[in-house]
Design a protein around this motif. Sequence first.
Motif, PDB file in Angstrom:
ATOM      1  N   TYR A  21      51.846  39.116 -10.794  1.00 49.46           N
ATOM      2  CA  TYR A  21      51.960  37.736 -11.261  1.00 49.46           C
ATOM      3  C   TYR A  21      51.029  36.844 -10.451  1.00 49.46           C
ATOM      4  O   TYR A  21      50.873  37.021  -9.239  1.00 49.46           O
ATOM      5  CB  TYR A  21      53.395  37.226 -11.112  1.00 49.46           C
ATOM      6  CG  TYR A  21      54.302  37.564 -12.257  1.00 49.46           C
ATOM      7  CD1 TYR A  21      54.793  36.572 -13.095  1.00 49.46           C
ATOM      8  CD2 TYR A  21      54.674  38.881 -12.517  1.00 49.46           C
ATOM      9  CE1 TYR A  21      55.628  36.873 -14.155  1.00 49.46           C
ATOM     10  CE2 TYR A  21      55.506  39.196 -13.573  1.00 49.46           C
ATOM     11  CZ  TYR A  21      55.984  38.188 -14.389  1.00 49.46           C
ATOM     12  OH  TYR A  21      56.809  38.495 -15.447  1.00 49.46           O
ATOM     13  N   ARG A  22      50.406  35.864 -11.137  1.00 51.90           N
ATOM     14  CA  ARG A  22      49.557  34.871 -10.485  1.00 51.90           C
ATOM     15  C   ARG A  22      49.894  33.502 -11.069  1.00 51.90           C
ATOM     16  O   ARG A  22      50.533  33.387 -12.112  1.00 51.90           O
ATOM     17  CB  ARG A  22      48.070  35.179 -10.663  1.00 51.90           C
ATOM     18  CG  ARG A  22      47.639  36.523 -10.100  1.00 51.90           C
ATOM     19  CD  ARG A  22      46.135  36.673 -10.126  1.00 51.90           C
ATOM     20  NE  ARG A  22      45.508  36.004  -8.996  1.00 51.90           N
ATOM     21  CZ  ARG A  22      44.278  35.481  -9.012  1.00 51.90           C
ATOM     22  NH1 ARG A  22      43.584  35.485 -10.129  1.00 51.90           N
ATOM     23  NH2 ARG A  22      43.761  34.933  -7.937  1.00 51.90           N
ATOM     24  N   LEU A  23      49.437  32.481 -10.391  1.00 52.60           N
ATOM     25  CA  LEU A  23      49.696  31.106 -10.816  1.00 52.60           C
ATOM     26  C   LEU A  23      48.578  30.616 -11.724  1.00 52.60           C
ATOM     27  O   LEU A  23      47.406  30.710 -11.391  1.00 52.60           O
ATOM     28  CB  LEU A  23      49.792  30.201  -9.583  1.00 52.60           C
ATOM     29  CG  LEU A  23      50.001  28.707  -9.853  1.00 52.60           C
ATOM     30  CD1 LEU A  23      51.372  28.454 -10.478  1.00 52.60           C
ATOM     31  CD2 LEU A  23      49.841  27.909  -8.560  1.00 52.60           C
ATOM     32  N   TRP A  24      48.964  30.102 -12.894  1.00 57.86           N
ATOM     33  CA  TRP A  24      48.021  29.460 -13.810  1.00 57.86           C
ATOM     34  C   TRP A  24      48.167  27.947 -13.664  1.00 57.86           C
ATOM     35  O   TRP A  24      49.290  27.425 -13.649  1.00 57.86           O
ATOM     36  CB  TRP A  24      48.318  29.816 -15.260  1.00 57.86           C
ATOM     37  CG  TRP A  24      48.185  31.259 -15.610  1.00 57.86           C
ATOM     38  CD1 TRP A  24      48.042  32.327 -14.771  1.00 57.86           C
ATOM     39  CD2 TRP A  24      48.200  31.805 -16.933  1.00 57.86           C
ATOM     40  NE1 TRP A  24      47.971  33.502 -15.479  1.00 57.86           N
ATOM     41  CE2 TRP A  24      48.065  33.206 -16.810  1.00 57.86           C
ATOM     42  CE3 TRP A  24      48.317  31.254 -18.205  1.00 57.86           C
ATOM     43  CZ2 TRP A  24      48.054  34.064 -17.918  1.00 57.86           C
ATOM     44  CZ3 TRP A  24      48.296  32.092 -19.307  1.00 57.86           C
ATOM     45  CH2 TRP A  24      48.158  33.492 -19.152  1.00 57.86           C
ATOM     46  N   PHE A  40      62.731  31.394  -6.298  1.00 58.26           N
ATOM     47  CA  PHE A  40      62.672  30.031  -5.791  1.00 58.26           C
ATOM     48  C   PHE A  40      63.946  29.702  -5.017  1.00 58.26           C
ATOM     49  O   PHE A  40      65.056  30.015  -5.471  1.00 58.26           O
ATOM     50  CB  PHE A  40      62.517  29.044  -6.945  1.00 58.26           C
ATOM     51  CG  PHE A  40      61.160  29.041  -7.591  1.00 58.26           C
ATOM     52  CD1 PHE A  40      60.204  28.106  -7.218  1.00 58.26           C
ATOM     53  CD2 PHE A  40      60.830  29.974  -8.578  1.00 58.26           C
ATOM     54  CE1 PHE A  40      58.950  28.101  -7.825  1.00 58.26           C
ATOM     55  CE2 PHE A  40      59.587  29.973  -9.175  1.00 58.26           C
ATOM     56  CZ  PHE A  40      58.636  29.027  -8.800  1.00 58.26           C
ATOM     57  N   GLN A  41      63.791  29.076  -3.859  1.00 61.79           N
ATOM     58  CA  GLN A  41      64.973  28.657  -3.092  1.00 61.79           C
ATOM     59  C   GLN A  41      65.685  27.505  -3.783  1.00 61.79           C
ATOM     60  O   GLN A  41      66.907  27.378  -3.708  1.00 61.79           O
ATOM     61  CB  GLN A  41      64.558  28.251  -1.676  1.00 61.79           C
ATOM     62  CG  GLN A  41      64.037  29.415  -0.831  1.00 61.79           C
ATOM     63  CD  GLN A  41      63.762  29.019   0.596  1.00 61.79           C
ATOM     64  OE1 GLN A  41      63.874  27.849   0.961  1.00 61.79           O
ATOM     65  NE2 GLN A  41      63.388  29.985   1.409  1.00 61.79           N
ATOM     66  N   VAL A  42      64.922  26.652  -4.436  1.00 59.69           N
ATOM     67  CA  VAL A  42      65.475  25.549  -5.222  1.00 59.69           C
ATOM     68  C   VAL A  42      65.147  25.831  -6.685  1.00 59.69           C
ATOM     69  O   VAL A  42      64.029  26.238  -7.007  1.00 59.69           O
ATOM     70  CB  VAL A  42      64.863  24.194  -4.791  1.00 59.69           C
ATOM     71  CG1 VAL A  42      65.406  23.066  -5.664  1.00 59.69           C
ATOM     72  CG2 VAL A  42      65.129  23.934  -3.322  1.00 59.69           C
ATOM     73  N   SER A  88      45.951  28.676   0.549  1.00 67.56           N
ATOM     74  CA  SER A  88      47.128  29.521   0.368  1.00 67.56           C
ATOM     75  C   SER A  88      48.204  28.709  -0.343  1.00 67.56           C
ATOM     76  O   SER A  88      48.474  27.561   0.019  1.00 67.56           O
ATOM     77  CB  SER A  88      47.642  30.019   1.729  1.00 67.56           C
ATOM     78  OG  SER A  88      48.815  30.789   1.569  1.00 67.56           O
ATOM     79  N   ILE A  89      48.797  29.305  -1.378  1.00 64.55           N
ATOM     80  CA  ILE A  89      49.843  28.635  -2.158  1.00 64.55           C
ATOM     81  C   ILE A  89      51.153  29.401  -1.978  1.00 64.55           C
ATOM     82  O   ILE A  89      51.192  30.622  -2.145  1.00 64.55           O
ATOM     83  CB  ILE A  89      49.473  28.577  -3.645  1.00 64.55           C
ATOM     84  CG1 ILE A  89      48.156  27.800  -3.828  1.00 64.55           C
ATOM     85  CG2 ILE A  89      50.592  27.922  -4.463  1.00 64.55           C
ATOM     86  CD1 ILE A  89      47.626  27.824  -5.252  1.00 64.55           C
ATOM     87  N   ALA A  90      52.210  28.676  -1.621  1.00 64.58           N
ATOM     88  CA  ALA A  90      53.532  29.271  -1.449  1.00 64.58           C
ATOM     89  C   ALA A  90      54.445  28.808  -2.574  1.00 64.58           C
ATOM     90  O   ALA A  90      54.165  27.806  -3.258  1.00 64.58           O
ATOM     91  CB  ALA A  90      54.123  28.879  -0.099  1.00 64.58           C
ATOM     92  N   LEU A  91      55.550  29.525  -2.767  1.00 67.09           N
ATOM     93  CA  LEU A  91      56.510  29.122  -3.807  1.00 67.09           C
ATOM     94  C   LEU A  91      57.041  27.720  -3.555  1.00 67.09           C
ATOM     95  O   LEU A  91      57.303  26.962  -4.495  1.00 67.09           O
ATOM     96  CB  LEU A  91      57.668  30.117  -3.867  1.00 67.09           C
ATOM     97  CG  LEU A  91      57.452  31.395  -4.676  1.00 67.09           C
ATOM     98  CD1 LEU A  91      58.700  32.252  -4.657  1.00 67.09           C
ATOM     99  CD2 LEU A  91      57.057  31.086  -6.117  1.00 67.09           C
ATOM    100  N   ARG A 148      56.718  37.357  -2.544  1.00 65.15           N
ATOM    101  CA  ARG A 148      57.021  38.654  -3.157  1.00 65.15           C
ATOM    102  C   ARG A 148      57.402  38.411  -4.619  1.00 65.15           C
ATOM    103  O   ARG A 148      58.573  38.252  -4.958  1.00 65.15           O
ATOM    104  CB  ARG A 148      58.150  39.356  -2.405  1.00 65.15           C
ATOM    105  CG  ARG A 148      57.768  39.770  -0.984  1.00 65.15           C
ATOM    106  CD  ARG A 148      58.935  40.436  -0.277  1.00 65.15           C
ATOM    107  NE  ARG A 148      59.346  41.659  -0.954  1.00 65.15           N
ATOM    108  CZ  ARG A 148      58.798  42.848  -0.726  1.00 65.15           C
ATOM    109  NH1 ARG A 148      57.810  42.972   0.147  1.00 65.15           N
ATOM    110  NH2 ARG A 148      59.234  43.923  -1.357  1.00 65.15           N
ATOM    111  N   LEU A 149      56.392  38.392  -5.464  1.00 62.44           N
ATOM    112  CA  LEU A 149      56.611  38.154  -6.888  1.00 62.44           C
ATOM    113  C   LEU A 149      56.755  39.491  -7.611  1.00 62.44           C
ATOM    114  O   LEU A 149      56.245  40.516  -7.159  1.00 62.44           O
ATOM    115  CB  LEU A 149      55.443  37.371  -7.478  1.00 62.44           C
ATOM    116  CG  LEU A 149      55.163  35.993  -6.867  1.00 62.44           C
ATOM    117  CD1 LEU A 149      54.002  35.333  -7.597  1.00 62.44           C
ATOM    118  CD2 LEU A 149      56.396  35.111  -6.930  1.00 62.44           C
TER     119      LEU A 149
END
Length: 302
Positions: A169-172, A214-216, A184-187, A266-267
């Motif tokens: 998985y990656r971020l779009w 996600f924590q939230v 660097s991108i974190a959740l 960890r996705l």
Amino acid sequence: MSFTLKQARYFVGIAEYGTISRAAAELSISQSAVTEAVKDLEARLGVRLFDRRRRGVELTYHGHVFLRHAKAILTEVSNAEINLADKGATVSGTLNIGVTSLTSGYVLSDLLSRFRRAQPGIDVSAVEDTGEYLEHLLIGGELDVAVMVVSNLRNAQALHSEILAVSPYRLWLPIGHPLCSHESIALDDLTDEPQIVLDIDEMQAETDRLLSSFQVRPRIAFRTRSVEAVRSLCASGAGVALLPDLIYRPWSLEGDRIESRDVSARLPVVQVGLVWRRGATVATAAHAFLSVAQSFHAPRLR
């Protein structure tokens, strides 16, 4: 001036692995050789194929256009080698394949093209349905093999599976989004970002695991079953999306740019593979298909 097959292979390697260093390692050659080959290729074609980033490279528009041609050329060369090496190994018969919507749109066309050239005497029939129903058809003997997501088989004891490739998985996100400039991108960076969720059955387990990471609880702006809708919504700035790299394309139908970035978390991953009935005698046509598929590298699968 024409380019060489070696340059085409190096170019495809970089496009698929995302960095020159990893492509060089996978191709078992030096980074300098790969770099020089691509520079020469760009000079011969007269266009820039890659945009250099801090963490790797990304295809330009011209790079995406050339990638289709380069893969088609390399596939034809590979098919010629197969046909000449196995001239007496072609078989006839019928093959019934099952595919899900995900694999139908992003894996099957290239795989079938390769198979039909290797085995022109086999009549292929393909059916698209949900993973659950394809399992039912496999167990009932109505399908020879299926190409599908294998992470969550419901009847694993009755079916044999073999992973073809794994897609992370990656971020779009839309071009110009503030996160595009982050090294660097974190959740946690996505907590306040509206999420666009691809809601299809075969990825439901992975989607659930993703949202629970996600924590939230994330803010979900849209749920859709259409990949093209995700692209359009994301490109227009309606939200961001976390999706398998397998289905990433850098342009929406409207021609707007979509960026893709790694997320340091960890996705889940999507495993695409072959599935057939456990203990069943594999017919000659199915065995030929498995042989071709096992040497096949789907686009954008890592």
